[in-house]
Design a protein around this motif. Structure first.
Motif, PDB file in Angstrom:
ATOM      1  N   ARG A  53     -55.029-145.950 142.964  1.00  0.00           N
ATOM      2  CA  ARG A  53     -54.192-146.025 142.639  1.00  0.00           C
ATOM      3  C   ARG A  53     -53.609-147.243 141.816  1.00  0.00           C
ATOM      4  NH1 ARG A  53     -51.174-149.270 147.928  1.00  0.00           N
ATOM      5  NH2 ARG A  53     -51.662-147.191 148.104  1.00  0.00           N
ATOM      6  N   GLU A  54     -54.672-148.511 141.667  1.00  0.00           N
ATOM      7  CA  GLU A  54     -54.126-148.984 140.129  1.00  0.00           C
ATOM      8  C   GLU A  54     -54.966-147.596 138.899  1.00  0.00           C
ATOM      9  OE1 GLU A  54     -53.792-151.773 137.701  1.00  0.00           O
ATOM     10  OE2 GLU A  54     -53.271-151.733 139.959  1.00  0.00           O
ATOM     11  N   VAL A  55     -56.246-146.940 139.082  1.00  0.00           N
ATOM     12  CA  VAL A  55     -56.464-146.277 138.128  1.00  0.00           C
ATOM     13  C   VAL A  55     -54.903-144.573 137.904  1.00  0.00           C
ATOM     14  CG1 VAL A  55     -58.442-144.573 137.207  1.00  0.00           C
ATOM     15  CG2 VAL A  55     -58.713-146.852 138.669  1.00  0.00           C
ATOM     16  N   LYS A  56     -54.833-144.352 138.648  1.00  0.00           N
ATOM     17  CA  LYS A  56     -53.966-143.468 138.154  1.00  0.00           C
ATOM     18  C   LYS A  56     -52.858-144.167 137.661  1.00  0.00           C
ATOM     19  CE  LYS A  56     -54.723-140.156 142.347  1.00  0.00           C
ATOM     20  NZ  LYS A  56     -53.597-138.988 142.506  1.00  0.00           N
ATOM     21  N   LYS A  57     -52.377-145.606 138.082  1.00  0.00           N
ATOM     22  CA  LYS A  57     -51.125-146.008 137.412  1.00  0.00           C
ATOM     23  C   LYS A  57     -51.578-145.858 135.144  1.00  0.00           C
ATOM     24  CE  LYS A  57     -49.187-149.246 139.298  1.00  0.00           C
ATOM     25  NZ  LYS A  57     -49.868-151.362 139.868  1.00  0.00           N
ATOM     26  N   ARG A  58     -52.814-146.128 135.406  1.00  0.00           N
ATOM     27  CA  ARG A  58     -53.377-145.894 133.850  1.00  0.00           C
ATOM     28  C   ARG A  58     -53.176-144.406 133.690  1.00  0.00           C
ATOM     29  NH1 ARG A  58     -58.395-148.573 133.201  1.00  0.00           N
ATOM     30  NH2 ARG A  58     -58.524-149.230 134.901  1.00  0.00           N
ATOM     31  N   TYR A  59     -53.668-143.582 134.168  1.00  0.00           N
ATOM     32  CA  TYR A  59     -53.475-142.797 133.798  1.00  0.00           C
ATOM     33  C   TYR A  59     -52.968-141.519 134.650  1.00  0.00           C
ATOM     34  CZ  TYR A  59     -57.884-144.541 131.303  1.00  0.00           C
ATOM     35  OH  TYR A  59     -58.572-145.255 130.517  1.00  0.00           O
ATOM     36  N   PRO A  60     -51.606-141.236 134.530  1.00  0.00           N
ATOM     37  CA  PRO A  60     -50.875-140.970 135.135  1.00  0.00           C
ATOM     38  C   PRO A  60     -50.421-139.191 135.348  1.00  0.00           C
ATOM     39  CG  PRO A  60     -49.740-141.752 133.786  1.00  0.00           C
ATOM     40  CD  PRO A  60     -50.597-142.684 133.376  1.00  0.00           C
ATOM     41  N   ASP A  61     -51.317-138.460 134.512  1.00  0.00           N
ATOM     42  CA  ASP A  61     -51.720-137.248 134.260  1.00  0.00           C
ATOM     43  C   ASP A  61     -53.139-136.997 134.750  1.00  0.00           C
ATOM     44  OD1 ASP A  61     -48.948-136.925 133.169  1.00  0.00           O
ATOM     45  OD2 ASP A  61     -49.752-137.834 131.260  1.00  0.00           O
ATOM     46  N   ALA A  62     -53.874-137.740 134.987  1.00  0.00           N
ATOM     47  CA  ALA A  62     -55.357-137.017 134.971  1.00  0.00           C
ATOM     48  C   ALA A  62     -55.108-137.142 137.276  1.00  0.00           C
ATOM     49  CB  ALA A  62     -56.019-138.363 134.749  1.00  0.00           C
ATOM     50  N   PRO A  63     -56.449-135.587 137.023  1.00  0.00           N
ATOM     51  CA  PRO A  63     -56.675-135.822 137.766  1.00  0.00           C
ATOM     52  C   PRO A  63     -57.935-136.039 138.329  1.00  0.00           C
ATOM     53  CG  PRO A  63     -57.167-133.690 136.625  1.00  0.00           C
ATOM     54  CD  PRO A  63     -56.245-134.712 136.069  1.00  0.00           C
ATOM     55  N   PHE A  64     -57.816-136.283 139.844  1.00  0.00           N
ATOM     56  CA  PHE A  64     -58.772-137.494 140.690  1.00  0.00           C
ATOM     57  C   PHE A  64     -59.420-136.466 141.666  1.00  0.00           C
ATOM     58  CE2 PHE A  64     -59.505-140.388 144.472  1.00  0.00           C
ATOM     59  CZ  PHE A  64     -60.378-140.122 143.780  1.00  0.00           C
ATOM     60  N   ALA A  65     -60.917-136.241 141.348  1.00  0.00           N
ATOM     61  CA  ALA A  65     -61.762-135.815 141.906  1.00  0.00           C
ATOM     62  C   ALA A  65     -62.583-136.545 142.733  1.00  0.00           C
ATOM     63  CB  ALA A  65     -62.375-134.997 140.658  1.00  0.00           C
ATOM     64  N   ALA A  66     -63.092-136.111 144.119  1.00  0.00           N
ATOM     65  CA  ALA A  66     -63.626-136.998 144.431  1.00  0.00           C
ATOM     66  C   ALA A  66     -64.517-136.419 145.841  1.00  0.00           C
ATOM     67  CB  ALA A  66     -63.203-138.096 145.504  1.00  0.00           C
ATOM     68  N   HIS A  67     -65.924-137.551 145.885  1.00  0.00           N
ATOM     69  CA  HIS A  67     -66.724-136.811 147.007  1.00  0.00           C
ATOM     70  C   HIS A  67     -66.245-137.395 148.432  1.00  0.00           C
ATOM     71  CE1 HIS A  67     -71.134-136.193 147.986  1.00  0.00           C
ATOM     72  NE2 HIS A  67     -71.444-135.897 147.523  1.00  0.00           N
TER      73      HIS A  67
ATOM     74  N   ASP B 289     -56.933-134.393 143.951  1.00  0.00           N
ATOM     75  CA  ASP B 289     -56.533-133.920 143.674  1.00  0.00           C
ATOM     76  C   ASP B 289     -57.878-132.749 143.988  1.00  0.00           C
ATOM     77  OD1 ASP B 289     -54.698-133.672 142.317  1.00  0.00           O
ATOM     78  OD2 ASP B 289     -55.653-135.924 141.198  1.00  0.00           O
ATOM     79  N   TYR B 290     -59.486-132.948 144.045  1.00  0.00           N
ATOM     80  CA  TYR B 290     -60.024-131.561 144.610  1.00  0.00           C
ATOM     81  C   TYR B 290     -61.506-133.041 144.809  1.00  0.00           C
ATOM     82  CZ  TYR B 290     -64.360-129.381 143.928  1.00  0.00           C
ATOM     83  OH  TYR B 290     -65.324-128.839 144.017  1.00  0.00           O
ATOM     84  N   VAL B 291     -61.663-132.266 146.044  1.00  0.00           N
ATOM     85  CA  VAL B 291     -62.698-133.074 146.644  1.00  0.00           C
ATOM     86  C   VAL B 291     -63.971-131.788 146.811  1.00  0.00           C
ATOM     87  CG1 VAL B 291     -63.483-133.764 148.917  1.00  0.00           C
ATOM     88  CG2 VAL B 291     -61.300-134.324 148.845  1.00  0.00           C
ATOM     89  N   GLY B 292     -65.065-132.404 146.779  1.00  0.00           N
ATOM     90  CA  GLY B 292     -67.030-131.302 146.564  1.00  0.00           C
ATOM     91  C   GLY B 292     -67.819-132.372 145.769  1.00  0.00           C
ATOM     92  N   SER B 293     -68.409-131.878 146.490  1.00  0.00           N
ATOM     93  CA  SER B 293     -70.619-131.882 146.290  1.00  0.00           C
ATOM     94  C   SER B 293     -70.163-132.155 144.618  1.00  0.00           C
ATOM     95  CB  SER B 293     -71.381-131.080 146.599  1.00  0.00           C
ATOM     96  OG  SER B 293     -70.987-130.295 145.661  1.00  0.00           O
ATOM     97  N   THR B 294     -71.136-133.183 144.020  1.00  0.00           N
ATOM     98  CA  THR B 294     -71.105-133.046 142.613  1.00  0.00           C
ATOM     99  C   THR B 294     -71.730-131.821 142.367  1.00  0.00           C
ATOM    100  OG1 THR B 294     -73.732-132.782 143.244  1.00  0.00           O
ATOM    101  CG2 THR B 294     -72.726-135.528 143.288  1.00  0.00           C
ATOM    102  N   GLY B 295     -72.260-130.536 142.224  1.00  0.00           N
ATOM    103  CA  GLY B 295     -71.683-129.414 141.653  1.00  0.00           C
ATOM    104  C   GLY B 295     -70.571-129.072 141.196  1.00  0.00           C
ATOM    105  N   GLY B 296     -69.828-129.394 142.305  1.00  0.00           N
ATOM    106  CA  GLY B 296     -67.969-128.539 142.638  1.00  0.00           C
ATOM    107  C   GLY B 296     -67.567-129.410 141.959  1.00  0.00           C
ATOM    108  N   ILE B 297     -67.864-130.870 141.338  1.00  0.00           N
ATOM    109  CA  ILE B 297     -66.869-131.613 140.752  1.00  0.00           C
ATOM    110  C   ILE B 297     -67.089-131.476 139.233  1.00  0.00           C
ATOM    111  CG2 ILE B 297     -66.578-134.048 139.533  1.00  0.00           C
ATOM    112  CD1 ILE B 297     -67.223-135.187 142.726  1.00  0.00           C
TER     113      ILE B 297
END
Ligand code: 13P
Ligand code: SF4
Length: 303
Positions: free
Chosen positions: A184-198, A210-218
């Motif tokens: 939440r904190e990082v999204k507040k600082r970068y509101p337009d940045a998509p978030f990619a997670a493992h 916004d995206y979930v995937g392996s390291t190769g997927g990210i």
């Protein structure tokens, strides 16, 4: 003549030994830079299964080197730092797996590759974070699937299948402790940045991605997405490659805690020494290897 730079020493030793250097995206930047093959767990196990080299040097952690040895038993597999393990892989024993299997006799067992060779040997098929959904859905005869050892990957996979998924209680201590508040904190600082997670992150964190995937997927997602800033929810080593591939983009780690110390052990000096002394050789006894090879090869066949 000056002392050869360590990178040159490694390159010439690799040639002399007929060796290939496989490197995971979580390794130190300078180690990634001399890789023959740089990839995620799936890409690296595919490479280990098909390489013509006589020796495989694995800059990663033990389960990755073990998988290479299981898939290519005629090759010499070297792990430069013997202490490079994976705490997630140690979160289930064969005894625990057999106990839970007794409670679910009709369930197929899917072992995440982040597991010991013995756990792989006691499973029906392996998966990585890149192919977990495909692997589970390939089990056409199974209505129930026990996924070990990572509970978060299991819960994430459950969203994309009709099968009943039974998650084990293991977790990656690096990804699991990323919090919703941090995101939440990082999204507040970068509101337009998509978030990619493992998918090893907690389900509540993955809900915010916004995206979930392996390291190769990210890596692929970051290259394709039309965004100048991307929030990264996986181990910090990946940022080296993300920046190299996309110099015009900015990558923001979602948490400062995203560092896997096991992945960071291996230095260039360790790689050079492993080739000079041919250490540390990773082998898997046949009694375990044959079953583990069946589960890994079955995974590669559906990948
Ligand atoms: P990948 O399968 O995405 O390479 O991840 C491996 C790993 O150890 C994740 O923590
Ligand atoms: Fe294991 Fe987590 Fe490190 Fe990956 S990041 S090797 S799952 S401890």
């Amino acid at each position: 003549m000056g002392i050869p730079r360590i990178q040159e020493e490694i390159r010439s030793l690799l040639k002399e030994r007929n060796a290939v250097l496989l490197v995971h995206y979580y390794q130190r930047g300078e180690v990634q830079d001399i890789a023959d093959i740089l990839g995620d767990s799936l890409a690296l196990s595919m490479e280990a299964a098909k390489t013509d080299a006589r020796v495989i040097v694995f800059a990663g952690v033990r389960f990755m080197a073990e998988s290479a040895s299981i898939l290519s038993p005629d090759k010499t597999v070297l792990l430069p730092r013997i202490e490079a393990g994976c705490p997630l892989a140690d979160m289930i024993t064969v005894e625990q797996l057999e106990t839970v299997r007794k409670n679910h006799p009709d369930a197929a067992v899917v072992a995440y590759v982040n597991s010991s060779a013995a756990i792989k040997a006691h499973s029906d098929i392996c998966c990585t974070s890149a192919n977990a959904v495909r692997v589970v859905n390939s089990l056409t005869d199974a209505k129930k699937v026990l996924m070990v050892p990572d509970g978060n990957l299991a819960r994430y996979t459950a969203k994309f299948t009709d099968k009943e998924i039974i998650p084990w209680t293991g977790y990656c201590p690096v990804h699991h402790f990323v919090t919703v508040e941090e995101v939440r904190e990082v999204k507040k600082r970068y509101p337009d940045a998509p978030f990619a997670a493992h998918p090893e992150c907690d389900p509540a964190v993955l809900e915010m991605a916004d995206y979930v995937g392996s390291t190769g997927g990210i890596i692929r997602y970051a290259g394709e997405i039309n965004a100048r800033k991307i929030i990264v929810g996986t181990e910090s080593g990946i940022i080296h490659q993300l920046k190299k591939n996309n110099p015009e983009k900015q990558f923001i780690p979602v948490s400062e805690k995203l560092i896997c110390h096991d992945m960071k052990y291996t230095s260039l000096e360790d790689i050079r020494d492993s080739l000079v002394e041919m250490k540390h050789m990773i082998t898997v006894p046949d009694g375990v290897r044959i079953g583990a090879n069946r589960a890994l090869s079955r995974m590669l066949a559906v990948s």
